[in-house]
Design a protein around this motif. Structure first.
Motif, PDB file in Angstrom:
ATOM      1  N   ALA A  95      27.268  29.042  30.152  1.00  0.00           N
ATOM      2  CA  ALA A  95      28.272  28.029  30.475  1.00  0.00           C
ATOM      3  C   ALA A  95      28.212  27.924  31.905  1.00  0.00           C
ATOM      4  O   ALA A  95      28.787  26.838  32.715  1.00  0.00           O
ATOM      5  CB  ALA A  95      29.602  28.184  29.935  1.00  0.00           C
ATOM      6  N   CYS A  96      28.227  28.883  32.595  1.00  0.00           N
ATOM      7  CA  CYS A  96      28.276  29.151  34.312  1.00  0.00           C
ATOM      8  C   CYS A  96      27.070  28.541  34.982  1.00  0.00           C
ATOM      9  O   CYS A  96      27.068  28.411  36.010  1.00  0.00           O
ATOM     10  CB  CYS A  96      28.461  30.487  34.524  1.00  0.00           C
ATOM     11  SG  CYS A  96      30.334  31.034  34.351  1.00  0.00           S
ATOM     12  N   LEU A  97      25.945  28.404  34.170  1.00  0.00           N
ATOM     13  CA  LEU A  97      24.677  28.046  34.852  1.00  0.00           C
ATOM     14  C   LEU A  97      24.698  26.663  35.330  1.00  0.00           C
ATOM     15  O   LEU A  97      24.155  26.497  36.632  1.00  0.00           O
ATOM     16  CB  LEU A  97      23.455  28.255  33.990  1.00  0.00           C
ATOM     17  CG  LEU A  97      23.062  29.772  33.655  1.00  0.00           C
ATOM     18  CD1 LEU A  97      21.889  29.812  32.479  1.00  0.00           C
ATOM     19  CD2 LEU A  97      22.732  30.349  34.835  1.00  0.00           C
ATOM     20  N   PRO A  98      25.236  25.649  34.815  1.00  0.00           N
ATOM     21  CA  PRO A  98      25.023  24.437  35.301  1.00  0.00           C
ATOM     22  C   PRO A  98      25.724  24.196  36.537  1.00  0.00           C
ATOM     23  O   PRO A  98      24.811  23.691  37.604  1.00  0.00           O
ATOM     24  CB  PRO A  98      25.812  23.563  34.393  1.00  0.00           C
ATOM     25  CG  PRO A  98      25.909  24.262  32.961  1.00  0.00           C
ATOM     26  CD  PRO A  98      25.679  25.855  33.319  1.00  0.00           C
ATOM     27  N   ILE A  99      26.567  24.618  36.995  1.00  0.00           N
ATOM     28  CA  ILE A  99      27.402  24.519  38.247  1.00  0.00           C
ATOM     29  C   ILE A  99      26.340  25.319  39.410  1.00  0.00           C
ATOM     30  O   ILE A  99      26.494  24.808  40.405  1.00  0.00           O
ATOM     31  CB  ILE A  99      28.919  24.812  38.361  1.00  0.00           C
ATOM     32  CG1 ILE A  99      29.411  24.397  39.779  1.00  0.00           C
ATOM     33  CG2 ILE A  99      29.274  26.360  38.202  1.00  0.00           C
ATOM     34  CD1 ILE A  99      29.076  22.771  40.216  1.00  0.00           C
ATOM     35  N   GLY A 100      26.052  26.596  38.918  1.00  0.00           N
ATOM     36  CA  GLY A 100      25.445  27.470  39.806  1.00  0.00           C
ATOM     37  C   GLY A 100      23.942  26.680  39.958  1.00  0.00           C
ATOM     38  O   GLY A 100      24.099  26.764  41.397  1.00  0.00           O
ATOM     39  N   ILE A 101      23.339  26.388  39.287  1.00  0.00           N
ATOM     40  CA  ILE A 101      21.804  25.841  39.575  1.00  0.00           C
ATOM     41  C   ILE A 101      22.014  24.587  40.255  1.00  0.00           C
ATOM     42  O   ILE A 101      21.490  24.253  41.238  1.00  0.00           O
ATOM     43  CB  ILE A 101      21.191  25.683  38.318  1.00  0.00           C
ATOM     44  CG1 ILE A 101      20.895  27.008  37.784  1.00  0.00           C
ATOM     45  CG2 ILE A 101      19.714  25.168  38.587  1.00  0.00           C
ATOM     46  CD1 ILE A 101      20.035  27.399  36.310  1.00  0.00           C
ATOM     47  N   VAL A 102      22.829  23.459  39.762  1.00  0.00           N
ATOM     48  CA  VAL A 102      22.999  22.501  40.388  1.00  0.00           C
ATOM     49  C   VAL A 102      23.785  22.203  41.731  1.00  0.00           C
ATOM     50  O   VAL A 102      23.302  21.666  42.677  1.00  0.00           O
ATOM     51  CB  VAL A 102      24.018  21.221  39.221  1.00  0.00           C
ATOM     52  CG1 VAL A 102      24.160  20.049  40.050  1.00  0.00           C
ATOM     53  CG2 VAL A 102      23.119  21.150  38.141  1.00  0.00           C
ATOM     54  N   GLY A 103      24.653  23.361  41.822  1.00  0.00           N
ATOM     55  CA  GLY A 103      25.339  23.347  43.034  1.00  0.00           C
ATOM     56  C   GLY A 103      24.541  23.930  44.209  1.00  0.00           C
ATOM     57  O   GLY A 103      24.367  23.600  45.405  1.00  0.00           O
ATOM     58  N   LEU A 104      23.604  24.850  43.998  1.00  0.00           N
ATOM     59  CA  LEU A 104      22.517  25.200  44.563  1.00  0.00           C
ATOM     60  C   LEU A 104      21.414  24.227  45.185  1.00  0.00           C
ATOM     61  O   LEU A 104      21.326  23.851  46.242  1.00  0.00           O
ATOM     62  CB  LEU A 104      21.505  26.309  44.121  1.00  0.00           C
ATOM     63  CG  LEU A 104      20.501  26.770  44.967  1.00  0.00           C
ATOM     64  CD1 LEU A 104      20.912  27.434  46.132  1.00  0.00           C
ATOM     65  CD2 LEU A 104      19.570  27.902  44.266  1.00  0.00           C
ATOM     66  N   ILE A 105      21.003  23.295  44.346  1.00  0.00           N
ATOM     67  CA  ILE A 105      20.143  22.418  44.636  1.00  0.00           C
ATOM     68  C   ILE A 105      20.909  21.104  45.243  1.00  0.00           C
ATOM     69  O   ILE A 105      20.191  20.735  46.412  1.00  0.00           O
ATOM     70  CB  ILE A 105      19.340  21.948  43.360  1.00  0.00           C
ATOM     71  CG1 ILE A 105      18.572  23.090  42.767  1.00  0.00           C
ATOM     72  CG2 ILE A 105      18.524  20.550  43.491  1.00  0.00           C
ATOM     73  CD1 ILE A 105      17.766  22.777  41.202  1.00  0.00           C
ATOM     74  N   SER A 106      22.009  20.575  44.660  1.00  0.00           N
ATOM     75  CA  SER A 106      22.702  19.391  45.377  1.00  0.00           C
ATOM     76  C   SER A 106      23.266  19.983  46.450  1.00  0.00           C
ATOM     77  O   SER A 106      23.417  18.953  47.583  1.00  0.00           O
ATOM     78  CB  SER A 106      23.765  18.797  44.310  1.00  0.00           C
ATOM     79  OG  SER A 106      24.944  19.726  44.173  1.00  0.00           O
ATOM     80  N   GLY A 107      23.827  20.982  46.789  1.00  0.00           N
ATOM     81  CA  GLY A 107      24.481  21.533  48.112  1.00  0.00           C
ATOM     82  C   GLY A 107      23.028  21.339  49.079  1.00  0.00           C
ATOM     83  O   GLY A 107      23.480  20.780  50.312  1.00  0.00           O
ATOM     84  N   LYS A 108      22.088  21.701  49.132  1.00  0.00           N
ATOM     85  CA  LYS A 108      20.908  21.673  49.820  1.00  0.00           C
ATOM     86  C   LYS A 108      20.572  20.222  50.165  1.00  0.00           C
ATOM     87  O   LYS A 108      20.286  19.641  51.688  1.00  0.00           O
ATOM     88  CB  LYS A 108      19.638  22.268  49.385  1.00  0.00           C
ATOM     89  CG  LYS A 108      18.516  22.194  50.321  1.00  0.00           C
ATOM     90  CD  LYS A 108      17.284  22.968  49.623  1.00  0.00           C
ATOM     91  CE  LYS A 108      16.102  22.876  50.573  1.00  0.00           C
ATOM     92  NZ  LYS A 108      14.956  23.378  50.009  1.00  0.00           N
ATOM     93  N   TYR A 109      20.496  19.388  48.894  1.00  0.00           N
ATOM     94  CA  TYR A 109      19.964  17.928  49.180  1.00  0.00           C
ATOM     95  C   TYR A 109      21.064  17.051  49.981  1.00  0.00           C
ATOM     96  O   TYR A 109      20.804  16.207  50.565  1.00  0.00           O
ATOM     97  CB  TYR A 109      19.494  17.677  48.096  1.00  0.00           C
ATOM     98  CG  TYR A 109      17.988  17.911  47.977  1.00  0.00           C
ATOM     99  CD1 TYR A 109      16.968  17.622  48.515  1.00  0.00           C
ATOM    100  CD2 TYR A 109      17.874  19.157  47.071  1.00  0.00           C
ATOM    101  CE1 TYR A 109      15.655  17.828  48.408  1.00  0.00           C
ATOM    102  CE2 TYR A 109      16.642  19.635  47.066  1.00  0.00           C
ATOM    103  CZ  TYR A 109      15.408  19.221  47.722  1.00  0.00           C
ATOM    104  OH  TYR A 109      14.130  19.835  47.602  1.00  0.00           O
TER     105      TYR A 109
END
Length: 158
Positions: A95-109
């Motif tokens: 359940a924690c993975l979506p914000i972790g993964i999307v946060g990493l990618i979207s923060g960079k972009y």
């Protein structure tokens, strides 16, 4: 056996905070480089480019929020740690993975998009409102991931 469940749950909280925080750090750094160049040429644009630089920082806040919700859910913030099965711990981690993964990618972009928008503000400061829309579109996906992580963590029975 419940120790393994709590380890998985804590790993989920850590992933949410670490990955989303890393994405924000990268994005804020990228946008900050562009902002520094603009301010070097025209210090009067500091406030506008600072706002643009701060936009990628929200992913880290979202990851932190999911981390706090997770710690609260498992009882670490209340002083009474729940007995969590490994299966429940893995569900919390997932359940924690979506914000972790999307946060990493979207923060960079979002940082890259903010840097491009800072370029707009450098040449046409009157277009600040329009320039804000580009990084805000990237933010949408971080918000969706935040929503999924919060709903999932909150609704896992412990």
């Amino acid at each position: 056996m419940s120790e393994l469940g709590i380890v998985y749950a804590l790993l989920g909280a850590a992933i949410a905070v670490l990955l989303a925080g890393a994405g924000s750090s990268i994005g804020v750094g990228i946008a900050g480089q562009a902002a520094a160049g603009v301010v070097t040429e025209d210090p009067s644009k500091f406030a506008k480019v600072l706002i643009m630089q701060l936009l990628p920082g929200t992913q880290g806040i979202y990851g932190l929020l999911v981390g706090f919700i997770t710690l609260s859910k498992v009882g670490l913030l209340g002083g009474q740690v729940a007995a969590i099965t490994p299966q429940t711990g893995l569900m919390i981690l997932a359940a924690c993975l979506p914000i972790g993964i999307v946060g990493l990618i979207s923060g960079k972009y979002q940082g890259k998009t903010s840097a491009a928008s800072i370029g707009i503000v450098a040449k046409k400061p009157d277009q600040f409102g329009k320039a804000m829309l580009f990084p805000a579109m990237v933010e949408t996906y971080a918000i969706l991931a935040l929503l999924i992580s919060i709903l999932a963590v909150s609704n896992i029975p412990v």
